[in-house]
Every structure is written in structure tokens, then in C-alpha cells.
Design a protein around this motif. Sequence first.
Motif, PDB file in Angstrom:
ATOM      1  N   PHE A 179       0.932  -1.250   0.002  1.00  9.40           N
ATOM      2  CA  PHE A 179      -0.138  -0.144  -0.198  1.00  9.40           C
ATOM      3  C   PHE A 179       0.693   1.185   0.003  1.00  9.40           C
ATOM      4  CE2 PHE A 179      -2.365  -3.144   2.359  1.00  9.40           C
ATOM      5  CZ  PHE A 179      -3.472  -3.333   1.464  1.00  9.40           C
ATOM      6  N   LEU A 180       0.425   2.187  -0.778  1.00  9.10           N
ATOM      7  CA  LEU A 180       0.882   3.572  -0.736  1.00  9.10           C
ATOM      8  C   LEU A 180      -0.033   4.656  -0.455  1.00  9.10           C
ATOM      9  CD1 LEU A 180       2.945   3.139  -4.104  1.00  9.10           C
ATOM     10  CD2 LEU A 180       3.917   2.814  -1.695  1.00  9.10           C
ATOM     11  N   GLY A 181       0.617   5.904   0.254  1.00  4.27           N
ATOM     12  CA  GLY A 181      -0.359   6.745   0.589  1.00  4.27           C
ATOM     13  C   GLY A 181       0.027   8.213  -0.350  1.00  4.27           C
ATOM     14  N   VAL A 182      -1.178   9.101  -0.367  1.00  2.00           N
ATOM     15  CA  VAL A 182      -0.987  10.302  -0.917  1.00  2.00           C
ATOM     16  C   VAL A 182      -1.293  11.227   0.029  1.00  2.00           C
ATOM     17  CG1 VAL A 182      -1.726  12.050  -2.611  1.00  2.00           C
ATOM     18  CG2 VAL A 182      -1.309   9.584  -3.218  1.00  2.00           C
ATOM     19  N   SER A 183      -0.845  12.282   0.656  1.00  2.00           N
ATOM     20  CA  SER A 183      -1.220  13.038   2.033  1.00  2.00           C
ATOM     21  C   SER A 183      -2.554  13.766   1.461  1.00  2.00           C
ATOM     22  CB  SER A 183      -0.175  14.235   2.209  1.00  2.00           C
ATOM     23  OG  SER A 183       0.921  13.861   2.793  1.00  2.00           O
ATOM     24  N   SER A 184      -3.368  13.562   2.652  1.00  2.71           N
ATOM     25  CA  SER A 184      -4.989  14.363   2.790  1.00  2.71           C
ATOM     26  C   SER A 184      -4.570  15.616   3.243  1.00  2.71           C
ATOM     27  CB  SER A 184      -5.526  13.638   3.629  1.00  2.71           C
ATOM     28  OG  SER A 184      -6.933  13.921   3.884  1.00  2.71           O
ATOM     29  N   PRO A 185      -5.348  16.587   2.614  1.00  4.11           N
ATOM     30  CA  PRO A 185      -6.293  16.567   1.667  1.00  4.11           C
ATOM     31  C   PRO A 185      -5.783  16.479   0.153  1.00  4.11           C
ATOM     32  CG  PRO A 185      -6.449  18.791   2.614  1.00  4.11           C
ATOM     33  CD  PRO A 185      -5.419  18.164   3.428  1.00  4.11           C
ATOM     34  N   LEU A 186      -6.453  16.074  -0.569  1.00  5.89           N
ATOM     35  CA  LEU A 186      -5.758  15.838  -1.910  1.00  5.89           C
ATOM     36  C   LEU A 186      -5.916  17.199  -2.673  1.00  5.89           C
ATOM     37  CD1 LEU A 186      -7.178  12.439  -3.587  1.00  5.89           C
ATOM     38  CD2 LEU A 186      -4.824  12.965  -2.390  1.00  5.89           C
ATOM     39  N   SER A 187      -4.990  17.744  -3.210  1.00  7.16           N
ATOM     40  CA  SER A 187      -4.978  19.256  -3.803  1.00  7.16           C
ATOM     41  C   SER A 187      -5.928  19.085  -5.042  1.00  7.16           C
ATOM     42  CB  SER A 187      -3.528  19.516  -4.378  1.00  7.16           C
ATOM     43  OG  SER A 187      -3.716  20.607  -5.078  1.00  7.16           O
ATOM     44  N   SER A 188      -6.508  20.109  -5.544  1.00  4.36           N
ATOM     45  CA  SER A 188      -7.429  20.374  -6.361  1.00  4.36           C
ATOM     46  C   SER A 188      -6.523  20.001  -7.896  1.00  4.36           C
ATOM     47  CB  SER A 188      -8.138  21.408  -6.605  1.00  4.36           C
ATOM     48  OG  SER A 188      -7.128  22.814  -6.594  1.00  4.36           O
ATOM     49  N   GLY A 189      -5.208  20.452  -7.748  1.00  5.99           N
ATOM     50  CA  GLY A 189      -4.559  20.219  -8.937  1.00  5.99           C
ATOM     51  C   GLY A 189      -4.096  18.914  -9.038  1.00  5.99           C
ATOM     52  N   MET A 190      -4.367  17.725  -8.142  1.00  4.42           N
ATOM     53  CA  MET A 190      -3.949  16.544  -8.489  1.00  4.42           C
ATOM     54  C   MET A 190      -5.024  15.711  -8.932  1.00  4.42           C
ATOM     55  SD  MET A 190      -0.989  15.901  -7.118  1.00  4.42           S
ATOM     56  CE  MET A 190      -0.833  14.026  -6.472  1.00  4.42           C
ATOM     57  N   VAL A 191      -5.629  16.122 -10.105  1.00  2.00           N
ATOM     58  CA  VAL A 191      -6.531  15.632 -11.098  1.00  2.00           C
ATOM     59  C   VAL A 191      -5.732  14.498 -11.794  1.00  2.00           C
ATOM     60  CG1 VAL A 191      -8.094  17.547 -11.112  1.00  2.00           C
ATOM     61  CG2 VAL A 191      -6.189  17.392 -12.784  1.00  2.00           C
ATOM     62  N   ALA A 192      -4.494  14.393 -11.868  1.00  2.00           N
ATOM     63  CA  ALA A 192      -3.805  13.455 -12.541  1.00  2.00           C
ATOM     64  C   ALA A 192      -3.812  12.237 -11.942  1.00  2.00           C
ATOM     65  CB  ALA A 192      -2.276  13.883 -12.526  1.00  2.00           C
ATOM     66  N   ILE A 193      -4.180  12.123 -10.562  1.00  2.00           N
ATOM     67  CA  ILE A 193      -4.295  11.048 -10.064  1.00  2.00           C
ATOM     68  C   ILE A 193      -5.461   9.872 -10.492  1.00  2.00           C
ATOM     69  CG2 ILE A 193      -5.195   9.761  -7.537  1.00  2.00           C
ATOM     70  CD1 ILE A 193      -3.753  11.769  -6.349  1.00  2.00           C
ATOM     71  N   ARG A 194      -6.436  10.795 -11.047  1.00  2.00           N
ATOM     72  CA  ARG A 194      -7.629   9.876 -11.553  1.00  2.00           C
ATOM     73  C   ARG A 194      -7.364   9.364 -13.030  1.00  2.00           C
ATOM     74  NH1 ARG A 194     -13.173  13.409 -12.992  1.00  2.00           N
ATOM     75  NH2 ARG A 194     -13.299  13.011 -10.683  1.00  2.00           N
ATOM     76  N   LYS A 195      -6.501  10.259 -13.623  1.00  2.00           N
ATOM     77  CA  LYS A 195      -6.207   9.703 -15.253  1.00  2.00           C
ATOM     78  C   LYS A 195      -5.150   8.698 -14.823  1.00  2.00           C
ATOM     79  CE  LYS A 195      -4.385  11.450 -19.283  1.00  2.00           C
ATOM     80  NZ  LYS A 195      -3.910  12.560 -20.253  1.00  2.00           N
TER      81      LYS A 195
END
Length: 202
Positions: free
Chosen positions: A155-171
Motif C-alpha cells: 500500500f502507498l499513501g498520498v497526503s490528505s487532503p488531495l490538492s485540486s491540482g492532483m486531477v492527474a491521480i484519476r487519469k
Amino acid sequence: QLQLFEDEHPACTVLALHPPHDQTQLALYLHKKWWPLDDVLQTSSESRSGLQPVQSIMERLIVFLLSQVVEGPGSHGEVSFSLHPPTETCKVLWKDGQAVGFYTIKHKRLCDSWSSRCYLLPVLDTVLVRRRCRRRGFGLQILHDFCSSFSSEEFLGVSSPLSSGMVAIRKFLQQHEEHRVRLYEVEAPGGWNQRRNIWLNI
């Protein structure tokens, strides 16, 4: 004087000149001469291409300039970046001889200086791509590098809260099904009650 690290530890400052009320037009005193800001963010080294680990004070200075000066803290409604502690791993993204972004990692078992809690999984903490360089796939490149760097971790984490600029995660997750069960939005230190699967909440 620009203070490069939080809590002034280690003690490391750089002299800078700028017009009153405008820190975006900087000249920095390095190696016994003044350098324009844009020159500091460039390299003639062919080995500096793609994502490269930050290993020197000069490279830490580049991260500082990108996060605190070039993009401007809180400008354009974006989140201000904290100074990065020297205990965090950082990589700078180089493209065509220019520093175009960076990302930082909180490693597993790294202890928070405020709470003394240790992270339970590697966490992608900070991501920055210069505004003029966005929408060119650099966010996807950073996510791929992060996941590949910890291929043995379940498992890997991304710090919360996700930035609005991190739309790349969905893609990224749309393109890489194998990482959908691995990536979690997490709060420190990343226990199960502090994780939320990103793909299931898109």
C-alpha cells in the motif's frame, strides 16, 4: 536572507536581492557572485533529466525556490507549501535543462517531529509542477515514479487532503488498474482508520 529549512535546522540561508514587495524578481548570491533566478533553475548537466533525487544543498535551494518563490505562496488560490525538512526524500523533475517541478516523500517509519508518530506506509506528500509546464503529463510521470520506487510495498499513501491540482491521480488510476488497490489518501501516520482508497472515492 532566505531560510531553506524549517525550524532553522540545519542552519542554511542564502542572500537574495529583490524589489520591495516583490520577491518573484530575485537575484541570489552563490559562489561569490549574483545570479538571476532563472539561471539558478537551469542546468547544463546532461545527467539532469527526468526525476532526479535531491542530494545537495544547491538542489534543496532549487526545491525551495520552486515552492516558495517561483509559484508564490498561496498565489492563484493554491495551497502554500511548508519548508521541507531535510529528513524527507525529494526528487526534482528536469526537462530541457530546466527544473519544472518536484515531489517529496514521507518514508515508512519516518517519525513526525510534532507528534512523534511514525508513518506506517510511504506517503507522497508534496507535488508541484510549474504552472507554465502543466497539462504536459508531468503529474502522471511523478505518480508513476513514486509507485515504481516502492514496488515491493503493498500500500502507498498520498497526503490528505488531495490538492485540486492532483486531477492527474484519476487519469493515472484509469490507466493503471494495478495501482487502484494500492493508493490511499492518508492522514498521518496512516493507520487503517486514517486511510481512504482513492479509486473507490473518485
